[in-house]
Scaffold this motif. Structure first.
Motif, PDB file in Angstrom:
ATOM      1  N   TYR A 151      -4.779   1.561  -6.665  1.00 15.88           N
ATOM      2  CA  TYR A 151      -4.313   0.855  -5.468  1.00 15.88           C
ATOM      3  C   TYR A 151      -5.390   0.850  -4.389  1.00 15.88           C
ATOM      4  CZ  TYR A 151       0.759  -0.172  -5.562  1.00 15.88           C
ATOM      5  OH  TYR A 151       1.991  -0.728  -5.779  1.00 15.88           O
ATOM      6  N   SER A 186       1.230  -5.165   1.178  1.00 18.18           N
ATOM      7  CA  SER A 186       2.673  -5.029   1.398  1.00 18.18           C
ATOM      8  C   SER A 186       3.148  -5.462   2.789  1.00 18.18           C
ATOM      9  CB  SER A 186       3.062  -3.567   1.169  1.00 18.18           C
ATOM     10  OG  SER A 186       4.447  -3.412   1.287  1.00 18.18           O
ATOM     11  N   GLY A 187       3.941  -6.519   2.842  1.00 15.72           N
ATOM     12  CA  GLY A 187       4.510  -6.982   4.106  1.00 15.72           C
ATOM     13  C   GLY A 187       3.631  -7.953   4.872  1.00 15.72           C
ATOM     14  N   GLY A 242      -0.472  -7.968  -4.254  1.00 11.27           N
ATOM     15  CA  GLY A 242       0.880  -7.981  -3.666  1.00 11.27           C
ATOM     16  C   GLY A 242       0.807  -7.962  -2.164  1.00 11.27           C
ATOM     17  N   GLY A 243       1.695  -8.733  -1.525  1.00 15.52           N
ATOM     18  CA  GLY A 243       1.798  -8.679  -0.076  1.00 15.52           C
ATOM     19  C   GLY A 243       2.030 -10.026   0.569  1.00 15.52           C
ATOM     20  N   GLY A 244       3.217 -10.186   1.163  1.00 19.64           N
ATOM     21  CA  GLY A 244       3.491 -11.323   2.039  1.00 19.64           C
ATOM     22  C   GLY A 244       3.617 -12.671   1.366  1.00 19.64           C
ATOM     23  N   ILE A 245       3.739 -12.708   0.054  1.00 16.99           N
ATOM     24  CA  ILE A 245       3.901 -14.021  -0.593  1.00 16.99           C
ATOM     25  C   ILE A 245       5.363 -14.454  -0.444  1.00 16.99           C
ATOM     26  CG2 ILE A 245       3.816 -15.312  -2.763  1.00 16.99           C
ATOM     27  CD1 ILE A 245       1.486 -13.590  -3.637  1.00 16.99           C
ATOM     28  N   VAL A 299       2.471 -10.403  -7.094  1.00 18.44           N
ATOM     29  CA  VAL A 299       3.727  -9.658  -6.950  1.00 18.44           C
ATOM     30  C   VAL A 299       4.491 -10.226  -5.758  1.00 18.44           C
ATOM     31  CG1 VAL A 299       4.762  -7.388  -6.539  1.00 18.44           C
ATOM     32  CG2 VAL A 299       2.603  -7.564  -7.801  1.00 18.44           C
ATOM     33  N   VAL A 300       5.762 -10.534  -5.979  1.00 16.65           N
ATOM     34  CA  VAL A 300       6.615 -11.006  -4.888  1.00 16.65           C
ATOM     35  C   VAL A 300       7.717  -9.962  -4.690  1.00 16.65           C
ATOM     36  CG1 VAL A 300       8.140 -12.864  -4.097  1.00 16.65           C
ATOM     37  CG2 VAL A 300       6.072 -13.406  -5.412  1.00 16.65           C
ATOM     38  N   ASN A 340       9.369  -8.421  -0.886  1.00 20.74           N
ATOM     39  CA  ASN A 340      10.342  -8.614   0.199  1.00 20.74           C
ATOM     40  C   ASN A 340      10.938 -10.009   0.255  1.00 20.74           C
ATOM     41  OD1 ASN A 340       9.784  -6.011   0.916  1.00 20.74           O
ATOM     42  ND2 ASN A 340       8.532  -6.510   2.691  1.00 20.74           N
ATOM     43  N   GLU A 392      -3.130  -4.194  -2.293  1.00 17.60           N
ATOM     44  CA  GLU A 392      -1.792  -4.081  -1.697  1.00 17.60           C
ATOM     45  C   GLU A 392      -1.810  -4.406  -0.207  1.00 17.60           C
ATOM     46  OE1 GLU A 392       1.324  -4.283  -1.491  1.00 17.60           O
ATOM     47  OE2 GLU A 392       2.096  -2.431  -2.405  1.00 17.60           O
ATOM     48  N   LYS A 406       9.054  -7.623  -7.579  1.00 20.65           N
ATOM     49  CA  LYS A 406       9.247  -6.181  -7.355  1.00 20.65           C
ATOM     50  C   LYS A 406      10.554  -5.963  -6.594  1.00 20.65           C
ATOM     51  CE  LYS A 406       5.606  -3.476  -6.423  1.00 20.65           C
ATOM     52  NZ  LYS A 406       4.575  -2.669  -5.705  1.00 20.65           N
ATOM     53  N   TYR A 466      -4.913  -2.910  -7.953  1.00 20.25           N
ATOM     54  CA  TYR A 466      -3.783  -3.475  -7.193  1.00 20.25           C
ATOM     55  C   TYR A 466      -4.197  -3.572  -5.724  1.00 20.25           C
ATOM     56  CZ  TYR A 466       1.227  -4.196  -6.039  1.00 20.25           C
ATOM     57  OH  TYR A 466       2.444  -4.709  -5.617  1.00 20.25           O
TER      58      TYR A 466
HETATM   59  O1  LIG Z   1       6.985  -7.045  -0.373  1.00 21.77           O
HETATM   60  P1  LIG Z   1       5.726  -7.884  -0.384  1.00 21.77           P
HETATM   61  O2  LIG Z   1       5.097  -8.067   0.931  1.00 21.77           O
HETATM   62  O3  LIG Z   1       5.940  -9.148  -1.151  1.00 21.77           O
HETATM   63  O4  LIG Z   1       4.670  -7.033  -1.251  1.00 21.77           O
HETATM   64  C1  LIG Z   1       4.868  -6.888  -2.620  1.00 21.77           C
HETATM   65  C2  LIG Z   1       4.313  -5.608  -3.122  1.00 21.77           C
HETATM   66  O5  LIG Z   1       2.921  -5.627  -3.164  1.00 21.77           O
HETATM   67  C3  LIG Z   1       4.811  -4.382  -2.409  1.00 21.77           C
HETATM   68  O6  LIG Z   1       4.406  -3.252  -3.114  1.00 21.77           O
END
Ligand SMILES: O=P(O)(O)OC[C@@H](O)CO
Ligand SMILES: CC(C)=CCC/C(C)=C/CC/C(C)=C/CC/C(C)=C/CC/C(C)=C/CC/C(C)=C/CC/C(C)=C/COP(=O)(O)OP(=O)(O)O
Ligand SMILES: [Mg+2]
Length: 229
Positions: free
Chosen positions: A118, A163-164, A189-192, A209-210, A212, A161, A12, A159
């Protein structure tokens, strides 16, 4: 390949963040199933178009995840439309969608739209703050939202989520169990940030989902593709 049900991995990209041509090429040619363009703040038509044009140099499917109506432009392969199942503000569940239908419904090609149910589980994320998500979720709550998406609403995508933040593996595992026999694709998605994390989540989620990590740890993040394929 434009069928999300067949995917295992997506990157992403945030229109509000800089990415140089060399890293963008490596992302697009990494073997990921799709590049999703989306973010929760600072997203403009201009920065979306900039990424669209640059990603379009490569054959990878390119998806717009709509977080405001102003960012929508033709040219993407698919449009992901989030609805935040655990928001306390109806605007983020159906309100903005209703306005979009009224205003732009006739321009829509339903075949290009994928609704994402979500469940936002990181209260400190920008997405939670934006959409008025305030309730801390335990494993049973996440399971209930997975059931709602997969068995009640029968959405194409659930999804989860974080995120972060790297998520709660027990919640991921339970959500996967709920969705296993449904037609709902389970996206996490989140922190991978590493191949090991991708592999751990990828045992349960259909698609990881990868986001950040592309900007923060580019070398490690590119290894997440092979980890789930
Ligand atoms: O940015 P990260 O933490 O990877 O999360 C990805 C995505 O789920 C954000 O909408
Ligand atoms: C092609 C064409 C011209 C089509 C016209 C037809 C058309 C307009 C179709 C769209 C129809 C439609 C139903 C649109 C929906 C409208 C809308 C605004 C819906 C609301 C969507 C929503 C609930 C958004 C909430 C925010 C959210 C969940 C965003 C996604 C999550 C995300 C990107 C998190 C990461 O954020 P990030 O910025 O990366 O955060 P960090 O900085 O902390 O990393
Ligand atoms: Mg981000």
């Amino acid at each position: 390949m434009y069928d999300v049900h067949e995917w295992r991995h997506v990157f992403k990209l945030d229109p509000n963040k800089e990415i140089d041509d060399e890293l963008l090429e490596r992302v697009c040619e990494s073997g990921t199933d799709a590049v999703v363009v989306g973010g929760s703040d600072g997203v403009t038509l201009e920065n979306v178009l900039d990424l669209l044009v640059r990603v379009r140099r490569y054959p990878v499917p390119c998806v717009l995840e709509v977080s405001s109506i102003e960012m929508v432009t033709p040219g993407f392969d698919l449009y992901f439309i989030p609805t935040v199942l655990n928001s306390a503000d109806a605007n983020w569940i159906t309100g903005l969608h209703y306005e979009a239908m009224k205003e732009y419904g006739e321009l829509m090609n339903p075949d290009e739209l994928v609704v994402e149910g979500y469940c936002i589980a990181n209260l400190d994320s920008k997405a939670a703050k934006l959409t008025g998500v305030q309730m801390k979720l335990d494993v049973d709550d996440v399971t209930a939202y997975a059931r709602m998406a997969g068995q009640l609403l029968k959405l194409p995508v659930f999804y989860l989520e974080y995120s972060g933040m790297y998520g709660d593996i027990e919640a991921v595992q339970k959500a996967a169990n709920i969705l296993r026999d449904s037609d709902t694709t389970f996206i996490y998605g989140g922190g991978i940030q590493t191949a090991e994390q991708a592999k751990e989540i990828g045992q349960y989620a259909d698609v990881i989902v990868v986001g950040n990590a592309i900007y923060e740890y580019p070398e490690e993040s590119l290894k997440t593709v092979a980890a789930v394929k």
